[in-house]
Design an enzyme around this catalytic site. Structure first.
Site, mmCIF file in Angstrom:
data_model
loop_
_atom_site.group_PDB
_atom_site.id
_atom_site.type_symbol
_atom_site.label_atom_id
_atom_site.label_comp_id
_atom_site.label_asym_id
_atom_site.label_seq_id
_atom_site.Cartn_x
_atom_site.Cartn_y
_atom_site.Cartn_z
ATOM 1 N N SER A 130 0.845 -1.185 0.096
ATOM 2 C CA SER A 130 -0.087 0.070 0.079
ATOM 3 C C SER A 130 0.987 1.383 0.056
ATOM 4 O O SER A 130 1.922 1.326 0.446
ATOM 5 C CB SER A 130 -0.871 0.030 1.147
ATOM 6 O OG SER A 130 -1.684 1.294 1.413
ATOM 7 N N TYR A 155 -2.496 -0.201 10.486
ATOM 8 C CA TYR A 155 -2.447 -0.792 8.875
ATOM 9 C C TYR A 155 -1.458 -0.876 8.228
ATOM 10 O O TYR A 155 -0.740 -1.655 7.672
ATOM 11 C CB TYR A 155 -3.846 -0.153 8.256
ATOM 12 C CG TYR A 155 -3.788 -0.373 6.838
ATOM 13 C CD1 TYR A 155 -4.225 -1.700 6.474
ATOM 14 C CD2 TYR A 155 -3.459 0.517 5.844
ATOM 15 C CE1 TYR A 155 -4.239 -2.082 5.042
ATOM 16 C CE2 TYR A 155 -3.556 0.195 4.559
ATOM 17 C CZ TYR A 155 -3.852 -0.925 4.145
ATOM 18 O OH TYR A 155 -3.924 -1.332 2.715
HETATM 19 N N1 LIG Z 1 -8.412 -0.258 -2.167
HETATM 20 C C1 LIG Z 1 -7.259 0.552 -2.054
HETATM 21 O O1 LIG Z 1 -7.202 1.680 -2.357
HETATM 22 C C2 LIG Z 1 -6.019 -0.275 -1.646
HETATM 23 C C3 LIG Z 1 -5.129 0.674 -1.464
HETATM 24 C C4 LIG Z 1 -3.625 0.121 -1.063
HETATM 25 C C5 LIG Z 1 -3.792 -1.309 -0.793
HETATM 26 N N2 LIG Z 1 -4.839 -2.161 -0.702
HETATM 27 C C6 LIG Z 1 -4.568 -3.505 -0.615
HETATM 28 O O2 LIG Z 1 -5.088 -4.249 -1.580
HETATM 29 C C7 LIG Z 1 -5.691 -5.435 -1.088
HETATM 30 C C8 LIG Z 1 -7.179 -5.601 -1.613
HETATM 31 O O3 LIG Z 1 -7.906 -4.639 -1.064
HETATM 32 P P1 LIG Z 1 -9.459 -4.070 -1.221
HETATM 33 O O4 LIG Z 1 -9.652 -2.522 -1.600
HETATM 34 O O5 LIG Z 1 -10.039 -5.023 -2.484
HETATM 35 O O6 LIG Z 1 -10.153 -4.499 -0.057
HETATM 36 P P2 LIG Z 1 -11.369 -5.556 0.262
HETATM 37 O O7 LIG Z 1 -11.604 -5.302 1.552
HETATM 38 O O8 LIG Z 1 -12.426 -5.171 -1.039
HETATM 39 O O9 LIG Z 1 -10.757 -6.945 -0.293
HETATM 40 C C9 LIG Z 1 -10.220 -7.810 0.716
HETATM 41 C C10 LIG Z 1 -10.877 -9.140 0.908
HETATM 42 O O10 LIG Z 1 -10.195 -9.978 1.658
HETATM 43 C C11 LIG Z 1 -11.021 -10.610 2.487
HETATM 44 N N3 LIG Z 1 -10.231 -10.885 3.862
HETATM 45 C C12 LIG Z 1 -9.816 -10.047 4.528
HETATM 46 N N4 LIG Z 1 -9.414 -10.751 5.713
HETATM 47 C C13 LIG Z 1 -9.299 -12.141 5.256
HETATM 48 C C14 LIG Z 1 -9.048 -13.296 5.857
HETATM 49 N N5 LIG Z 1 -8.410 -13.391 7.010
HETATM 50 N N6 LIG Z 1 -9.301 -14.534 5.136
HETATM 51 C C15 LIG Z 1 -9.561 -14.551 3.974
HETATM 52 N N7 LIG Z 1 -10.304 -13.379 3.219
HETATM 53 C C16 LIG Z 1 -9.954 -12.186 3.881
HETATM 54 C C17 LIG Z 1 -12.231 -9.532 2.829
HETATM 55 O O11 LIG Z 1 -13.307 -10.436 2.962
HETATM 56 C C18 LIG Z 1 -12.144 -9.004 1.274
HETATM 57 O O12 LIG Z 1 -13.217 -9.571 0.498
HETATM 58 C C19 LIG Z 1 -5.639 -5.442 0.431
HETATM 59 O O13 LIG Z 1 -4.484 -6.195 0.588
HETATM 60 C C20 LIG Z 1 -5.543 -4.152 0.744
HETATM 61 O O14 LIG Z 1 -4.667 -3.871 1.833
HETATM 62 C C21 LIG Z 1 -6.078 -1.618 -1.363
#
Ligand SMILES: NC(=O)c1ccc[n+]([C@@H]2O[C@H](COP(=O)([O-])OP(=O)(O)OC[C@H]3O[C@@H](n4cnc5c(N)ncnc54)[C@H](O)[C@@H]3O)[C@@H](O)[C@H]2O)c1
Length: 329
Positions: A130, A155
């Site tokens: 991130s 985080y």
């Molecule tokens: N969306 C953003 O702007 C952004 C920015 C930087 C990093 N990220 C990273 O990208 C990745 C995806 O993010 P996103 O925005 O799609 O978030 P999101 O919450 O929509 O997707 C993450 C998914 O992981 C699942 N999850 C969480 N904990 C879990 C566990 N213990 N076991 C199994 N599944 C689990 C959740 O149910 C969810 O569906 C994450 O690692 C997040 O930290 C996202």
């Protein structure tokens, strides 16, 4: 090269859905997992999975990555060769409320995935990091070579930890690993806890929107299709060469638009697209938040011939069109 056996974690999530869909569109078979937890609306997570299940070659299993025996069994049965690890507890603000859920999913869960990759001799682990690893800093844009040891939220600390945990597995076990630092991702099927979704919902419903730091924040908003394209390019480029000079088997890349926008511009663009004026409520900065983000994406461009480019207005138009359809407004 034979078709990889692909595992995508977090496929009920925003980015996971789009990455899985793009791989399926490309003719790959994709096995996915998610625990479908209630951090936000589980109906949205289920609706994303329902979309994916329309495509041939899609498989899903409900697994919590913090549950070591389930992850062990999954890797033993599936024997993936390519792992795209996107499951995590996201969100800066919630990490002040419930840090343990970050430790469980992002530290214990991440280790379980690393161990699965090590034992299955995975060709490539691609994982989500991130922009938050950069912390609060003045030197812009953010480069992968910058020091990232001063996170300002728990985080972000877990995301810094993921990068160095993956490095240790690369060093010890020659596990090829690439971490992708995503910058504020938005678009259709987006996350209801993030500004673009929250603001859109509030404007449609005529409720006030909260502008933290008195509205003076800058974000490198990145459209979801650009993120999915970047992830898939990195993941399908073949097994990184372990021991090559220079060693490409452990890498970190920014994936951001490289074009920061002021919060005021986000709000006014949404107002124009929706055709309604927002009621705004200015508040001080929240602990854990940074005032700006700005990605240098030259490394991604150099190595994969691609960098995000969707203009904010175009991306927001596509988000609002999806929002209207999905919510029937
Ligand atoms: N969306 C953003 O702007 C952004 C920015 C930087 C990093 N990220 C990273 O990208 C990745 C995806 O993010 P996103 O925005 O799609 O978030 P999101 O919450 O929509 O997707 C993450 C998914 O992981 C699942 N999850 C969480 N904990 C879990 C566990 N213990 N076991 C199994 N599944 C689990 C959740 O149910 C969810 O569906 C994450 O690692 C997040 O930290 C996202």
């Amino acid at each position: 090269m034979s078709d990889p056996t692909i595992l995508v974690t977090g496929a009920a999530g925003f980015i996971g859905m789009h990455v899985a869909r793009r791989l399926l569109d490309g003719g790959h078979r994709v096995s996915t997992i998610d625990d479908i937890n209630g951090y936000y609306d589980v109906d949205l997570k289920r609706a994303r999975l329902a979309e994916l299940s329309k495509q041939p070659g899609f498989a899903f299993e409900q697994i919590d990555i913090a549950d070591r025996s389930s992850v062990d069994r999954l890797f033993t049965e599936l024997r993936p060769t390519l792992v795209i690890h996107l499951a995590a507890q996201p969100g800066i603000r919630y990490s002040l409320e419930n840090p343990h859920s970050y430790a469980e999913s992002n530290l214990v869960g991440f280790l379980n995935v690393l161990e699965g990759c090590r034992r299955s001799n995975v060709d490539h682990l691609v994982f989500a990091s991130s922009s938050s690893v950069y912390g609060e800093r003045d030197d812009m844009p953010y480069r992968e070579s910058d020091r990232v040891d001063k996170p300002v939220s728990f985080y972000a600390a877990t995301k810094c930890a993921n990068e160095i945990m993956a490095h240790s597995y690369n060093h010890l076990y020659a596990l090829p690993a690439t971490g992708l630092r995503f910058f504020t991702v938005y678009g259709p099927w987006g996350r209801p806890d993030m500004a673009v979704y929250l603001f859109t919902k509030a404007i449609f419903e005529g409720r006030p929107i909260k502008l933290f730091n008195h509205g003076d924040t800058w974000r490198d908003y990145t459209f979801i299709d650009d993120i999915a394209e970047g992830v898939v390019r990195v993941a399908t480029a073949g097994r990184p060469d372990v021991g090559a000079a220079p060693d490409t088997s452990y890498k970190i890349y920014n994936i951001g638009n490289g074009n920061p926008e002021h919060l005021g511009n986000l709000v006014s663009t949404l107002e124009e697209i929706i055709g309604k004026t927002a009621v705004t409520h200015e508040l001080p900065a929240q602990p854990g938040d940074v005032s700006r983000t700005f990605a240098d994406v030259s490394a991604l461009k150099r190595d994969f011939g691609f960098s995000p480019s969707t203009p904010l207005r175009e991306g927001l138009e596509r988000f609002v069109a999806w929002y209207r359809r999905y919510h029937g407004v």
